[in-house]
Motif scaffolding. Structure first.
Motif, PDB file in Angstrom:
ATOM      1  N   THR A  47      54.378  47.309  31.310  1.00 36.53           N
ATOM      2  CA  THR A  47      55.335  48.192  32.314  1.00 36.53           C
ATOM      3  C   THR A  47      55.438  46.938  33.781  1.00 36.53           C
ATOM      4  O   THR A  47      54.545  46.127  33.944  1.00 36.53           O
ATOM      5  N   PRO A  48      56.523  47.094  34.335  1.00 34.66           N
ATOM      6  CA  PRO A  48      56.708  46.317  35.700  1.00 34.66           C
ATOM      7  C   PRO A  48      55.682  46.500  36.446  1.00 34.66           C
ATOM      8  O   PRO A  48      55.027  45.383  37.254  1.00 34.66           O
ATOM      9  N   GLU A  49      55.066  47.744  36.734  1.00 35.42           N
ATOM     10  CA  GLU A  49      53.675  47.690  37.902  1.00 35.42           C
ATOM     11  C   GLU A  49      52.518  46.992  37.062  1.00 35.42           C
ATOM     12  O   GLU A  49      51.924  46.291  37.855  1.00 35.42           O
ATOM     13  N   MET A  50      52.532  47.065  35.885  1.00 37.06           N
ATOM     14  CA  MET A  50      51.284  46.159  35.156  1.00 37.06           C
ATOM     15  C   MET A  50      51.604  44.842  35.382  1.00 37.06           C
ATOM     16  O   MET A  50      50.796  43.877  35.903  1.00 37.06           O
ATOM     17  N   LYS A  51      52.746  44.436  35.205  1.00 37.17           N
ATOM     18  CA  LYS A  51      53.061  42.924  35.326  1.00 37.17           C
ATOM     19  C   LYS A  51      52.976  42.579  36.742  1.00 37.17           C
ATOM     20  O   LYS A  51      52.422  41.205  36.963  1.00 37.17           O
ATOM     21  N   ALA A  52      53.279  43.234  37.692  1.00 38.61           N
ATOM     22  CA  ALA A  52      53.215  42.956  38.960  1.00 38.61           C
ATOM     23  C   ALA A  52      51.608  42.696  39.638  1.00 38.61           C
ATOM     24  O   ALA A  52      51.231  41.633  40.215  1.00 38.61           O
ATOM     25  N   ALA A  53      50.876  43.767  38.929  1.00 42.07           N
ATOM     26  CA  ALA A  53      49.701  43.558  39.110  1.00 42.07           C
ATOM     27  C   ALA A  53      49.003  42.416  38.501  1.00 42.07           C
ATOM     28  O   ALA A  53      47.941  41.872  39.143  1.00 42.07           O
ATOM     29  N   ILE A  54      49.303  41.897  37.359  1.00 44.07           N
ATOM     30  CA  ILE A  54      48.514  40.770  36.752  1.00 44.07           C
ATOM     31  C   ILE A  54      49.077  39.561  37.506  1.00 44.07           C
ATOM     32  O   ILE A  54      48.279  38.720  37.814  1.00 44.07           O
ATOM     33  N   ASP A  55      50.331  39.516  37.927  1.00 40.93           N
ATOM     34  CA  ASP A  55      50.781  38.284  38.747  1.00 40.93           C
ATOM     35  C   ASP A  55      50.096  38.219  39.978  1.00 40.93           C
ATOM     36  O   ASP A  55      49.770  37.152  40.312  1.00 40.93           O
ATOM     37  N   GLU A  56      49.911  39.320  40.673  1.00 41.14           N
ATOM     38  CA  GLU A  56      49.283  39.386  42.012  1.00 41.14           C
ATOM     39  C   GLU A  56      47.846  38.833  41.829  1.00 41.14           C
ATOM     40  O   GLU A  56      47.340  37.938  42.555  1.00 41.14           O
ATOM     41  N   ALA A  57      47.263  39.383  40.588  1.00 39.34           N
ATOM     42  CA  ALA A  57      45.593  39.214  40.432  1.00 39.34           C
ATOM     43  C   ALA A  57      45.685  37.495  40.278  1.00 39.34           C
ATOM     44  O   ALA A  57      44.685  36.683  40.610  1.00 39.34           O
ATOM     45  N   THR A  58      46.597  37.109  39.353  1.00 41.76           N
ATOM     46  CA  THR A  58      46.528  35.674  38.874  1.00 41.76           C
ATOM     47  C   THR A  58      46.672  34.617  40.220  1.00 41.76           C
ATOM     48  O   THR A  58      45.892  33.889  40.347  1.00 41.76           O
ATOM     49  N   ALA A  59      47.581  34.971  41.123  1.00 39.67           N
ATOM     50  CA  ALA A  59      47.906  34.387  42.371  1.00 39.67           C
ATOM     51  C   ALA A  59      46.554  34.289  43.295  1.00 39.67           C
ATOM     52  O   ALA A  59      46.221  33.271  43.703  1.00 39.67           O
ATOM     53  N   LYS A  60      46.013  35.186  43.240  1.00 39.99           N
ATOM     54  CA  LYS A  60      44.960  35.598  44.096  1.00 39.99           C
ATOM     55  C   LYS A  60      43.561  34.591  43.444  1.00 39.99           C
ATOM     56  O   LYS A  60      42.846  34.083  44.207  1.00 39.99           O
ATOM     57  N   ILE A  61      43.423  34.861  42.316  1.00 37.98           N
ATOM     58  CA  ILE A  61      42.374  34.286  41.701  1.00 37.98           C
ATOM     59  C   ILE A  61      42.443  32.544  41.854  1.00 37.98           C
ATOM     60  O   ILE A  61      41.486  31.837  42.263  1.00 37.98           O
ATOM     61  N   ILE A  62      43.700  32.349  41.748  1.00 43.55           N
ATOM     62  CA  ILE A  62      44.109  30.589  41.637  1.00 43.55           C
ATOM     63  C   ILE A  62      43.709  30.239  43.174  1.00 43.55           C
ATOM     64  O   ILE A  62      43.134  29.182  43.454  1.00 43.55           O
ATOM     65  N   SER A  63      44.230  30.930  44.171  1.00 45.26           N
ATOM     66  CA  SER A  63      43.875  30.773  45.526  1.00 45.26           C
ATOM     67  C   SER A  63      42.696  30.784  46.212  1.00 45.26           C
ATOM     68  O   SER A  63      42.202  30.261  46.981  1.00 45.26           O
TER      69      SER A  63
END
Length: 329
Positions: A296-312
């Motif tokens: 879902t769009p909400e799931m994808k957004a949450a995954i993308d946000e977590a990815t960015a935060k882990i990398i940072s």
């Protein structure tokens, strides 16, 4: 034309020809076979990609028992293969012994570490990719319970489970993650029947999404999850296609890239410890035509946000292997 030789019998497995071309690379698969649709097959795919792109040749071998590890490494080294790549942490002990006897041969161990100057050790931040899988599971589950099935009960597999639980509880803090391991011996990697039994038991306990990190055992998990109306999460290779519409995603470890890079660099490969995580695309969640309708769009957004935060570095996923504890349990 690619030269690939797979030895199936215990005796034939080590009967390598003495006329092998110097500096051809070699690949040794872990128990379970190269077509396990998971870790070994990802290794094979990397070797095949290298062969297709370069026209090079390599030799590969499927082990039949743990006892063959050191013997296989010695025979490949004796016959001039370089580098020699092995898939699996279980090679670590044998490799440290053999590497010392062949200082001019480069060795690459995937998922394990060996302390020798002529060895490249490649490990992955499985906890990071598993964290994202836990987020996906939290969004896919209507209730508050998901589960995990591991293969052999070892810290490396607990690393997957712990990352998964952390990701799930980042969305549903009061949720429940059921964790089962298949066994305590290498046979745990190739028991799809047991995988199916554990899956059914977890469903009875309320699980809606099961993440399998269990080699060939995981194929039974994916099949049973589809039969029981659950969602499953694959591992290592992209397993979305195995049960279309029932595999939520796959936590992919780019083992194929590790093998491809090793073969490409050849005998001049840089040695030492290499770590592959989200920041260098060593792990990822697979989204394709087989599962895109489940994301879902909400799931994808949450995954993308977590990815960015882990990398940072804003989110740090605890590595179970650092202290063999998990804050999410």
């Amino acid at each position: 034309m690619t030269l690939k030789t797979t030895f199936l019998g215990a005796a034939a497995a080590l009967a390598l020809t003495s006329g092998a071309a110097l500096a051809d690379p070699a690949l040794i698969f872990d128990l379970g076979g190269k077509f396990d649709k998971s870790f070994n097959e990802s290794s094979y795919n990397g070797a095949e990609r290298w062969a297709a792109e370069t026209g090079g040749t390599y030799r590969d071998l499927e082990l039949q028992s743990d006892a063959q590890r050191e013997q296989a490494l010695r025979r490949f080294a004796d016959n001039g293969f370089n580098p020699i790549v092995m898939a699996g942490f279980s090679f670590s002990t044998a490799l440290e012994t053999v590497a010392a006897d062949f200082p001019d041969t480069k060795f690459v161990i995937i998922d394990g570490v060996a302390d020798a100057p002529n060895v490249r050790s490649i490990v992955f931040k499985e906890e990071e990719g598993s964290y994202l899988a836990g987020i996906a599971a939290a969004y896919a589950a209507e209730g508050d319970t998901v589960s995990f099935i591991g293969g052999m009960d070892i810290p490396l597999i607990s690393k997957f489970a712990c990352g998964y639980a952390q990701g799930f509880k980042s969305v549903k803090p009061e949720g429940n993650v059921i964790v089962n391991m298949t066994g305590t011996t290498p046979a745990a990697w190739n028991d799809p029947v047991k995988g199916g039994e554990l899956t059914r038991a977890q469903k009875s306990a309320g699980s809606e999404v099961v993440f399998a990190a269990a080699g060939g055992t995981g194929l039974g998990v994916l099949q049973t999850a589809a039969d029981e109306g659950m969602l499953a999460i694959g591992v290592d290779s992209n397993q979305n296609y195995l049960q279309p519409g029932h595999v939520l995603t796959s936590m992919v470890k780019r083992v194929d890239n590790a093998v491809y890079d090793a073969f490409t660099q050849g005998a001049d490969i840089e040695t030492g410890l290499f770590v592959m995580g989200l920041e260098n695309e060593g792990v990822a969640l697979a989204i394709d035509e087989y599962n895109e309708a489940l994301i879902t769009p909400e799931m994808k957004a949450a995954i993308d946000e977590a990815t960015a935060k882990i990398i940072s570095g804003d989110v740090v996923v605890h590595d179970y292997m650092s202290d063999e504890t998990c804050p999410a349990y």
